[in-house]
Design an enzyme around this catalytic site. Structure first.
Site, PDB file in Angstrom:
ATOM      1  CG  HIS A   1      -0.366  -0.028   2.529  1.00 28.09           C
ATOM      2  ND1 HIS A   1       0.025   1.103   3.208  1.00 28.09           N
ATOM      3  CD2 HIS A   1      -0.100  -1.071   3.367  1.00 28.09           C
ATOM      4  CE1 HIS A   1       0.499   0.766   4.401  1.00 28.09           C
ATOM      5  NE2 HIS A   1       0.455  -0.545   4.522  1.00 28.09           N
TER       6      HIS A   1
ATOM      7  CG  ASP B   1      -2.210   4.286   3.216  1.00 25.11           C
ATOM      8  OD1 ASP B   1      -1.957   3.215   2.625  1.00 25.11           O
ATOM      9  OD2 ASP B   1      -2.975   4.334   4.196  1.00 25.11           O
TER      10      ASP B   1
ATOM     11  CG  ASP C   1       3.088  -0.347   7.808  1.00 24.21           C
ATOM     12  OD1 ASP C   1       2.621  -0.789   6.731  1.00 24.21           O
ATOM     13  OD2 ASP C   1       2.417  -0.259   8.849  1.00 24.21           O
TER      14      ASP C   1
ATOM     15  CD  GLU D   1      -2.930  -1.418   5.567  1.00 19.98           C
ATOM     16  OE1 GLU D   1      -3.011  -2.491   6.197  1.00 19.98           O
ATOM     17  OE2 GLU D   1      -2.361  -0.395   6.022  1.00 19.98           O
ATOM     18  CD  GLU D   2      -0.983   1.879   7.766  1.00 17.33           C
ATOM     19  OE1 GLU D   2      -1.666   1.388   8.679  1.00 17.33           O
ATOM     20  OE2 GLU D   2       0.161   1.487   7.492  1.00 17.33           O
TER      21      GLU D   2
ATOM     22  CG  HIS E   1       1.180   2.242  12.625  1.00 16.55           C
ATOM     23  ND1 HIS E   1      -0.079   1.689  12.707  1.00 16.55           N
ATOM     24  CD2 HIS E   1       1.637   1.933  11.392  1.00 16.55           C
ATOM     25  CE1 HIS E   1      -0.361   1.060  11.580  1.00 16.55           C
ATOM     26  NE2 HIS E   1       0.681   1.199  10.763  1.00 16.55           N
TER      27      HIS E   1
END
Length: 506
Positions: A72, A74, A111, A144-145, A480
Site C-alpha cells: 500500500h 499510504d 510500512d 490501507e491504514e 506507526h
C-alpha cells in the site's frame, strides 16, 4: 551490503520525498504511474488512485503463472512533540544508524513504502536481465491504514493474477497466512457548554494537562504489550484532579488525543480552567500521579510524561479532518458538569487492550479493542474505537460492548464497514513451496503465523475467488510511531528469497 539492498533503499528514499498521508495519495500514485510509463511498462489506475504495473515475464518464464506483488502507498504520519515536520509537504529524512534505517523524529513509512521500493527495483532488475521472474503485477493500493479503502474498491478485472505475495509484514523469516477482521466504532457525545465568566478571570487561570512520550505503536501488533493508552491516562489524571480540588475549581475546556484508528494513543491533552488558589495542590497532585504512572509503566513506556502548565487565555487548537492545526482561538466556555461526568464515564468505561486470546493458536490475540482517538469539535466530542477479531461472533460481541458503554453515557454510535478476516490455509501449495524455498536458502525453517493485525489479503481474498496468498517482508520495528525503523540486512534476505522462489516457477 547487497547491491540490491542499496538500490531498494535509494528508491525508498525517493518515495519518502513524496507526501503520502492516508487519503492523500494523489502525488505518490502519479509518481508511480510516471515511473512505470517512463520505463515502458503497461500501467493503469482507477478512480481511487490504486495503481497496477504490469511487468512482462523474463526469458524462460513466459508460460509461468502471474504473480501479484502487493503493498500500500499510504503511511501513518507520526512525529515527536518537538518535531517541526509537516507531512503534507516535507520530505521524510532517512537516517542510517548501523544496521537500521529510521526517521528524524518521525515515522519513516517503511510500512509500507518498502513494498513499493522492492517491487520497482525487482521490475527494473528483470528488464536488465539481473533476475528471472514470471509475469508480475505490481498492485499498489491506497488508504490501507485508515479504512482499507483501496483494497475494498478494487474492481473485478483490475488484475489477473491468482497468486498474491503481500509485502506488508514486519518480521523477516515469518510467513503470515491469516489475519484478523475488524470494525471501527464512531462514537459521538453531545456537549453542553457553560459560558466562562471573565469577571472571575482574576481567580482562574488556563492550563494544559498533557500525557506524552508513550510508546504507542500498531494496535494490531503491540496491543498485547500492555502499553499505556494516553487518552485513558489523561482522564485518570483529570478524575483525580477533580476529586482533590473539587469540581467547581477545575473545569474542562476541551481535550484531544490519539492520531489514527490503528495506533495506540501515545499523546493526549486537555485544556482546563483552574482556580488560582488550587494551583499548588494541582501541581502536587500531578507530580504524585506522574511518579505513580512512571512506576506502573516503567518497562512498557519509560518515556512517559505527565505535565501541567499554565498557558495564555487564548487556547491554541483547531481540528480539521484527522489533523490538529494550532491556532489561537479565544476560550469563552467550558463543558457543563453533566457533560464532564458523561465524558469521564465514557472514556474510563470503554474497553482497551486484549479482550480474548485464541483458543486454537497459542499466543495469538483473538479479540481486542483500541480506544484510538478523541476530538473536541463544535458541539460534540468524537471518539473512534477500533475492534479486531479473527472470530466474527467475538467481533460483534466486543463491538456491542463498546456501543453499550457509549449509550449508557448518552452518546450514539455509527459503524464503519467491517473488513473480513483472512482464514489460514495450512495446506496451500504456495505456502508449502515458500517454506521449502526458505529452508533450502537459509538453512532453517520459517515460522508460519496468523496475526491479529488486519491485512488487505482478507479483503482481496474474499472478493476474488481462487486466490493463493502469503504475506512477508523485511523486519520493521515500532511501526506507526516516531521510533519506526527498518532492519537493513533483512531487505537482502527478502530479495534473495524472492529470487529463489521465482526460480521454482521457471
Amino acid at each position: 551490503m547487497h547491491p540490491k539492498t542499496q538500490q531498494i533503499l535509494e528508491v525508498f528514499e525517493e518515495i519518502n520525498k513524496i507526501p503520502r498521508r492516508s487519503k492523500h495519495e494523489e502525488q505518490i500514485s502519479t509518481w508511480l504511474q510516471e515511473w512505470s510509463r517512463s520505463r515502458g511498462f503497461e500501467t493503469k489506475t482507477d478512480s481511487l488512485n490504486n495503481v497496477l504495473i504490469k511487468v512482462p515475464a523474463t526469458a524462460g518464464y513466459e508460460n509461468s503463472t502471474t504473480f501479484i506483488l502487493q503493498g500500500h502507498m499510504d503511511m501513518v504520519c507520526e512525529k515527536c512533540k518537538d518535531s517541526g515536520h509537516d507531512f503534507s509537504r516535507d520530505p521524510i529524512r532517512c537516517i542510517c544508524d548501523g544496521d537500521w534505517m529510521r526517521g528524524d523524529g518521525t515515522s519513516i513509512g517503511a510500512d509500507d513504502g518498502i513494498a513499493l521500493a522492492l517491487g520497482l527495483v525487482l521490475a527494473e532488475a528483470g528488464e536488465k536481465g539481473e533476475i528471472g521472474h514470471p509475469p508480475l503485477e505490481l498492485l499498489f493500493t491506497v488508504d490501507e491504514e485508515t479504512g482499507l479503502t483501496g483494497a475494498r474498491g478494487l474492481e473485478t478485472g483490475f488484475f489477473e493474477g491468482k497468486i498474491l505475495l503481500n509485502l506488508d509484514s514486519e518480521d523477516e523469516g515469518i510467513f503470515i497466512i491469516g489475519c484478523a477482521g475488524g470494525q471501527n466504532s464512531l462514537i459521538t457525545l453531545p456537549v453542553e457548554w457553560e459560558e466562562f465568566d471573565f469577571k472571575k478571570e482574576d481567580l482562574f487561570r488556563f492550563f494544559r494537562l498533557s500525557v506524552e512520550g508513550l510508546e504507542g505503536g500498531h494496535s494490531g501488533v503491540e496491543i498485547n504489550k500492555q502499553r499505556a493508552n494516553g487518552i485513558q491516562l489523561l482522564f485518570l489524571a483529570l478524575t483525580e484532579l477533580r476529586k482533590k480540588l473539587g469540581t467547581e475549581n477545575i473545569r474542562l475546556v476541551l481535550m484531544n488525543g490519539g492520531s489514527v484508528h490503528n495506533a495506540i494513543p501515545s499523546t493526549a491533552e486537555a485544556f482546563v480552567v483552574l482556580h488560582r488558589e488550587k494551583r499548588e495542590k494541582a501541581e502536587k497532585t500531578v507530580s504524585n500521579l506522574r511518579h505513580a504512572f512512571k512506576a506502573e509503566y516503567a518497562k512498557t513506556d519509560p518515556g512517559l510524561i505527565l505535565n501541567l502548565e499554565e498557558i495564555n487565555r487564548e487556547i491554541i487548537f483547531e481540528v480539521a479532518e484527522d489533523k490538529i492545526r494550532r491556532e489561537e482561538v479565544p476560550c469563552i466556555r467550558f463543558f457543563s458538569p453533566e457533560t464532564e461526568e458523561k465524558l469521564e464515564k465514557l472514556i474510563l468505561g470503554l474497553p482497551h487492550g486484549v479482550y480474548r486470546m485464541s483458543d486454537n493458536i497459542q499466543g495469538l490475540v483473538e479479540t481486542s479493542n483500541n480506544l484510538a482517538t478523541v476530538r473536541t469539535v463544535e458541539n460534540e466530542v468524537m471518539i473512534v474505537s477500533s475492534q479486531r477479531s479473527s472470530n466474527n461472533l467475538r467481533l460483534d460481541e466486543i463491538s456491542k460492548k463498546v456501543e453499550a458503554v457509549a449509550k449508557l453515557a448518552g452518546a450514539w454510535v455509527e459503524y464503519e464497514p467491517k473488513y473480513p478476516a483472512w482464514e489460514p490455509d495450512l495446506k496451500s501449495e504456495l505456502l508449502l513451496k515458500c517454506k521449502q524455498v526458505y529452508t533450502e536458502t537459509f538453512g532453517k525453517e520459517p515460522e508460519v503465523e496468523v496475526i491479529h493485525a488486519g491485512l488487505e489479503c482478507g479483503i482481496i481474498g474474499s472478493a476474488h475467488e481462487g486466490m493463493e496468498m502469503i504475506s512477508f517482508g523485511p523486519t520493521i520495528k515500532d511501526a506507526h510511531s516516531p521510533s519506526e525503523k527498518i532492519f537493513i540486512p533483512s531487505i537482502e534476505k527478502v530479495w534473495i528469497f524472492l529470487e529463489n522462489l521465482f526460480k521454482t516457477y521457471c
